[in-house]
Design a protein around this motif. Structure first.
Motif, PDB file in Angstrom:
ATOM      1  N   GLU A 166    -112.511 -37.046 -11.143  1.00  0.00           N
ATOM      2  CA  GLU A 166    -112.221 -36.406 -12.434  1.00  0.00           C
ATOM      3  C   GLU A 166    -112.814 -37.208 -13.606  1.00  0.00           C
ATOM      4  OE1 GLU A 166    -111.468 -34.039 -14.195  1.00  0.00           O
ATOM      5  OE2 GLU A 166    -110.914 -32.612 -12.663  1.00  0.00           O
ATOM      6  N   LYS A 167    -112.952 -36.523 -14.732  1.00  0.00           N
ATOM      7  CA  LYS A 167    -113.418 -37.177 -15.949  1.00  0.00           C
ATOM      8  C   LYS A 167    -112.300 -38.005 -16.557  1.00  0.00           C
ATOM      9  CE  LYS A 167    -111.355 -35.574 -18.906  1.00  0.00           C
ATOM     10  NZ  LYS A 167    -109.896 -35.441 -19.183  1.00  0.00           N
ATOM     11  N   PRO A 168    -112.574 -39.070 -17.293  1.00  0.00           N
ATOM     12  CA  PRO A 168    -113.858 -39.736 -17.420  1.00  0.00           C
ATOM     13  C   PRO A 168    -114.139 -40.479 -16.115  1.00  0.00           C
ATOM     14  CG  PRO A 168    -112.164 -41.069 -18.431  1.00  0.00           C
ATOM     15  CD  PRO A 168    -111.486 -39.824 -17.959  1.00  0.00           C
ATOM     16  N   THR A 194    -113.036 -25.698 -25.440  1.00  0.00           N
ATOM     17  CA  THR A 194    -114.140 -26.664 -25.451  1.00  0.00           C
ATOM     18  C   THR A 194    -114.543 -27.008 -24.020  1.00  0.00           C
ATOM     19  OG1 THR A 194    -112.913 -27.628 -27.297  1.00  0.00           O
ATOM     20  CG2 THR A 194    -114.870 -28.834 -26.560  1.00  0.00           C
ATOM     21  N   GLU A 195    -113.537 -27.035 -23.106  1.00  0.00           N
ATOM     22  CA  GLU A 195    -113.752 -27.543 -21.755  1.00  0.00           C
ATOM     23  C   GLU A 195    -114.340 -26.490 -20.818  1.00  0.00           C
ATOM     24  OE1 GLU A 195    -110.922 -27.095 -23.566  1.00  0.00           O
ATOM     25  OE2 GLU A 195    -109.303 -27.839 -22.313  1.00  0.00           O
ATOM     26  N   ASN A 196    -113.805 -25.265 -20.875  1.00  0.00           N
ATOM     27  CA  ASN A 196    -114.203 -24.245 -19.901  1.00  0.00           C
ATOM     28  C   ASN A 196    -114.664 -22.974 -20.620  1.00  0.00           C
ATOM     29  OD1 ASN A 196    -111.552 -24.150 -20.755  1.00  0.00           O
ATOM     30  ND2 ASN A 196    -110.733 -23.391 -18.840  1.00  0.00           N
ATOM     31  N   HIS A 253     -95.650 -40.674 -20.971  1.00  0.00           N
ATOM     32  CA  HIS A 253     -96.765 -39.829 -20.508  1.00  0.00           C
ATOM     33  C   HIS A 253     -98.031 -40.677 -20.393  1.00  0.00           C
ATOM     34  CE1 HIS A 253     -99.833 -36.669 -20.480  1.00  0.00           C
ATOM     35  NE2 HIS A 253     -98.864 -35.824 -20.161  1.00  0.00           N
ATOM     36  N   ARG A 254     -98.897 -40.352 -19.418  1.00  0.00           N
ATOM     37  CA  ARG A 254    -100.116 -41.145 -19.206  1.00  0.00           C
ATOM     38  C   ARG A 254    -100.983 -41.241 -20.467  1.00  0.00           C
ATOM     39  NH1 ARG A 254    -104.578 -37.974 -18.938  1.00  0.00           N
ATOM     40  NH2 ARG A 254    -104.305 -35.820 -18.274  1.00  0.00           N
ATOM     41  N   ILE A 255    -100.887 -40.220 -21.339  1.00  0.00           N
ATOM     42  CA  ILE A 255    -101.748 -40.198 -22.529  1.00  0.00           C
ATOM     43  C   ILE A 255    -101.433 -41.364 -23.472  1.00  0.00           C
ATOM     44  CG2 ILE A 255    -100.379 -38.723 -24.105  1.00  0.00           C
ATOM     45  CD1 ILE A 255    -104.057 -38.129 -23.381  1.00  0.00           C
ATOM     46  N   GLY A 308    -108.527 -30.762 -29.379  1.00  0.00           N
ATOM     47  CA  GLY A 308    -107.217 -31.342 -29.675  1.00  0.00           C
ATOM     48  C   GLY A 308    -106.173 -30.708 -28.766  1.00  0.00           C
ATOM     49  N   HIS A 309    -105.210 -31.500 -28.387  1.00  0.00           N
ATOM     50  CA  HIS A 309    -104.125 -30.969 -27.576  1.00  0.00           C
ATOM     51  C   HIS A 309    -102.846 -31.690 -27.992  1.00  0.00           C
ATOM     52  CE1 HIS A 309    -102.018 -29.187 -24.322  1.00  0.00           C
ATOM     53  NE2 HIS A 309    -101.789 -30.326 -23.727  1.00  0.00           N
ATOM     54  N   GLU A 310    -101.799 -30.927 -28.240  1.00  0.00           N
ATOM     55  CA  GLU A 310    -100.548 -31.560 -28.659  1.00  0.00           C
ATOM     56  C   GLU A 310     -99.784 -32.034 -27.429  1.00  0.00           C
ATOM     57  OE1 GLU A 310     -97.812 -29.165 -30.883  1.00  0.00           O
ATOM     58  OE2 GLU A 310     -96.587 -30.907 -31.407  1.00  0.00           O
ATOM     59  N   PHE A 311     -99.781 -33.325 -27.214  1.00  0.00           N
ATOM     60  CA  PHE A 311     -99.022 -33.896 -26.096  1.00  0.00           C
ATOM     61  C   PHE A 311     -97.614 -34.209 -26.567  1.00  0.00           C
ATOM     62  CE2 PHE A 311    -103.308 -34.586 -24.659  1.00  0.00           C
ATOM     63  CZ  PHE A 311    -103.219 -34.457 -23.286  1.00  0.00           C
ATOM     64  N   PRO A 312     -96.639 -34.194 -25.641  1.00  0.00           N
ATOM     65  CA  PRO A 312     -95.285 -34.609 -26.040  1.00  0.00           C
ATOM     66  C   PRO A 312     -95.333 -36.058 -26.512  1.00  0.00           C
ATOM     67  CG  PRO A 312     -95.462 -34.251 -23.648  1.00  0.00           C
ATOM     68  CD  PRO A 312     -96.760 -33.833 -24.244  1.00  0.00           C
ATOM     69  N   LEU A 315    -110.696 -40.970 -24.242  1.00  0.00           N
ATOM     70  CA  LEU A 315    -111.086 -40.831 -22.836  1.00  0.00           C
ATOM     71  C   LEU A 315    -110.531 -39.562 -22.203  1.00  0.00           C
ATOM     72  CD1 LEU A 315    -110.993 -44.460 -21.384  1.00  0.00           C
ATOM     73  CD2 LEU A 315    -112.903 -43.173 -22.318  1.00  0.00           C
ATOM     74  N   ASP A 316    -109.439 -39.036 -22.766  1.00  0.00           N
ATOM     75  CA  ASP A 316    -108.869 -37.820 -22.171  1.00  0.00           C
ATOM     76  C   ASP A 316    -109.558 -36.565 -22.700  1.00  0.00           C
ATOM     77  OD1 ASP A 316    -106.816 -36.931 -20.277  1.00  0.00           O
ATOM     78  OD2 ASP A 316    -106.149 -35.734 -21.977  1.00  0.00           O
ATOM     79  N   LEU A 317    -109.696 -36.475 -24.023  1.00  0.00           N
ATOM     80  CA  LEU A 317    -110.234 -35.257 -24.631  1.00  0.00           C
ATOM     81  C   LEU A 317    -111.616 -35.474 -25.249  1.00  0.00           C
ATOM     82  CD1 LEU A 317    -106.966 -33.997 -26.388  1.00  0.00           C
ATOM     83  CD2 LEU A 317    -107.817 -33.423 -24.114  1.00  0.00           C
ATOM     84  N   GLY A 318    -111.828 -36.664 -25.836  1.00  0.00           N
ATOM     85  CA  GLY A 318    -113.077 -36.939 -26.563  1.00  0.00           C
ATOM     86  C   GLY A 318    -114.319 -36.819 -25.698  1.00  0.00           C
ATOM     87  N   VAL A 319    -114.166 -37.057 -24.400  1.00  0.00           N
ATOM     88  CA  VAL A 319    -115.347 -36.970 -23.526  1.00  0.00           C
ATOM     89  C   VAL A 319    -115.920 -35.549 -23.472  1.00  0.00           C
ATOM     90  CG1 VAL A 319    -114.831 -39.000 -22.134  1.00  0.00           C
ATOM     91  CG2 VAL A 319    -113.877 -36.792 -21.458  1.00  0.00           C
ATOM     92  N   TYR A 320    -115.104 -34.541 -23.764  1.00  0.00           N
ATOM     93  CA  TYR A 320    -115.642 -33.162 -23.765  1.00  0.00           C
ATOM     94  C   TYR A 320    -116.578 -32.938 -24.947  1.00  0.00           C
ATOM     95  CZ  TYR A 320    -112.386 -31.813 -20.042  1.00  0.00           C
ATOM     96  OH  TYR A 320    -111.723 -31.712 -18.863  1.00  0.00           O
ATOM     97  N   PRO A 321    -116.108 -33.177 -26.194  1.00  0.00           N
ATOM     98  CA  PRO A 321    -117.054 -33.016 -27.307  1.00  0.00           C
ATOM     99  C   PRO A 321    -118.257 -33.953 -27.199  1.00  0.00           C
ATOM    100  CG  PRO A 321    -114.831 -33.554 -28.126  1.00  0.00           C
ATOM    101  CD  PRO A 321    -114.706 -33.339 -26.669  1.00  0.00           C
TER     102      PRO A 321
HETATM  103  O1  LIG Z   1    -109.309 -32.745 -19.181  1.00  0.00           O
HETATM  104  C1  LIG Z   1    -108.368 -32.368 -19.833  1.00  0.00           C
HETATM  105  O2  LIG Z   1    -108.381 -31.145 -20.384  1.00  0.00           O
HETATM  106  C2  LIG Z   1    -107.179 -30.506 -20.760  1.00  0.00           C
HETATM  107  C3  LIG Z   1    -106.152 -31.480 -21.290  1.00  0.00           C
HETATM  108  O3  LIG Z   1    -104.938 -30.851 -21.527  1.00  0.00           O
HETATM  109  C4  LIG Z   1    -105.982 -32.616 -20.337  1.00  0.00           C
HETATM  110  O4  LIG Z   1    -105.079 -33.576 -20.819  1.00  0.00           O
HETATM  111  C5  LIG Z   1    -107.290 -33.291 -20.135  1.00  0.00           C
HETATM  112  O5  LIG Z   1    -107.176 -34.340 -19.199  1.00  0.00           O
END
Ligand SMILES: O=C1OC[C@@H](O)[C@H](O)[C@H]1O
Ligand SMILES: NC(=O)C1=CN([C@@H]2O[C@H](COP(=O)(O)OP(=O)(O)OC[C@H]3O[C@@H](n4cnc5c(N)ncnc54)[C@H](OP(=O)(O)O)[C@@H]3O)[C@@H](O)[C@H]2O)C=CC1
Length: 362
Positions: free
Chosen positions: A112-114, A282-284, A181-183, A172-176, A194-200
């Motif tokens: 999985e990413k990253p 952004t991701e899919n 949480h791992r975030i 952006g994603h609103e995490f609790p 590393l969780d979301l920034g790698v997509y943009p």
């Molecule tokens: O890769 C991801 O995309 C969706 C997000 O909610 C998640 O935390 C992230 O790992």
């Protein structure tokens, strides 16, 4: 294509949230996405804590599917000769040690990413894959969607919006605010970058690094700023600007874990004749809008028959079938480049993880 499809036998390491999407996606009939040359079997799932957890994951996500073994340790799954390839869905800082174990066990690896926490670890994984003659790919799934390929074609071949001027992507994603949480956990490589920034950041590579006139030249500069969470120390909001002088483009990548991104524009690609906008996700990505100056806008759609992780899995299977050792769509060199960019950003925003998460072993 005629003949029987190539069958790839997967093992899943880490029965968590994204692995649940992965198993459901690979078990879908490939014909639902017009694929007939490859197909997937899930033969095993392993949890690091217990075989019961792995079994519960199988029962929930693959009900009625026979022959999936449940293991209570990653080592046991990696020793199983029925497993050709593994999907690794564990938190970021465990990508390096778990992928290393899998590559050394002779398995092809989709991690999985990253890819890892830092470039040093990503480079080391690429070396280990080579030494063990196995396939390695980062699950940069965004790159494998029909919409992503269509945008590259519209921009690079059909030159629909003329010369590229800017690329701006955001997630952006609103995490609790739950600090367990791992975030929010630096040990697990937490934070927005590393969780979301790698997509943009990937969108910059998809459109700028891979622009034919850029000749695969890394950005000339990377500048970042961030707001950090005062309790955990991870980045909550990070902005990155990259300069691509060969193509005269500036790109930006933004990520935040405190709110959901609006869905009217996730990626804006500006050219001399107009713009292409990816709304929704952004991701899919499944559609894009073209707005040419002085003309009515139009939309190009490629609906996704599922979550969309099957696109990367199909290409992974084809590459393994064909004896390749890395992906042409997400080459290891680009996974390393993403990590070099995130290393640079981390240096500038002072995002620190414990030494144990950063290390390279053996
Ligand atoms: O890769 C991801 O995309 C969706 C997000 O909610 C998640 O935390 C992230 O790992
Ligand atoms: N492509 C995409 O769209 C997405 C990708 N991801 C990526 O997938 C990875 C996993 O994310 P996600 O599924 O949300 O995570 P989860 O927390 O839901 O699952 C992670 C799994 O890793 C295993 N694990 C092993 N060691 C640990 C540990 N020390 N702490 C916590 N879990 C551990 C756990 O299973 P067990 O211990 O039983 O083996 C757990 O189920 C991340 O790197 C993330 O970047 C995440 C979401 C979306």
């Amino acid at each position: 294509m005629s003949g029987s499809p190539f069958v790839l036998r997967w093992g899943i390491l880490g029965p968590g949230w994204i692995s649940a999407h992965f198993i459901k996606d690979i078990l879908k009939d490939p014909k639902t996405r017009d694929v007939t040359d490859v197909t997937h079997l899930c033969v095993a799932v392993a949890s690091s804590s217990s075989a019961e957890k792995a079994q519960q994951f199988i029962d929930t996500n693959a009900p009625g599917v026979a022959g999936i073994k449940a293991f209570g340790s990653y080592d046991k799954l990696l020793a199983d000769k029925d497993v050709d390839s593994v999907y690794i869905g564990v938190p970021h800082s465990l990508h390096y040690p778990v992928a290393k174990l899998a590559l050394e066990a002779g398995k092809h690896v989709l991690v999985e990413k990253p890819m890892t926490i830092n470039a040093k670890q990503a480079i080391h994984l690429a070396e280990i894959a080579k030494a063990n003659n196995v396939y390695l790919m980062e699950g940069a799934w965004t790159r494998f969607f029909p919409t992503t390929f269509a945008i590259q074609k519209a921009l690079f071949e059909d030159r629909v919006i003329g010369d590229l001027v800017t690329v701006d992507a955001v997630l952006g994603h609103e995490f609790p605010k739950d600090r367990s949480h791992r975030i929010y956990d630096p040990e697990l490589g937490g934070g927005a970058l590393l969780d979301l920034g790698v997509y943009p950041i990937n969108w910059s590579l998809i459109l700028c690094y891979n622009h034919p006139d850029n000749k695969k030249t890394a950005p000339a500069s990377v500048s970042a700023s961030a707001l950090m969470d005062k309790i955990s120390g991870v980045d909550e909001q990070t902005h990155v600007t990259m300069m691509w002088p060969r193509i005269n483009v500036i790109s930006t990548a933004k990520a935040y874990i405190t709110a959901d991104t609006s869905t009217d524009c996730r990626v804006r690609i500006t050219g001399t004749l107009g713009e292409i906008v990816v709304p929704d996700v952004t991701e899919n990505p499944w559609r894009y809008i073209v707005r040419l100056l002085g003309q009515p806008e139009y939309v190009v759609e490629n609906p996704i028959p599922g979550h969309g992780l099957f696109y990367e899995a199909d290409q992974f299977a084809r590459d393994v079938r064909d004896g390749k050792k890395e992906s042409e769509v997400m080459p290891l060199e680009e996974s390393v480049l993403v990590q070099k960019i995130t290393d640079e950003v981390r240096e500038q925003i002072k995002l620190k993880f414990p030494a144990s998460a950063e290390e390279v072993s053996g």
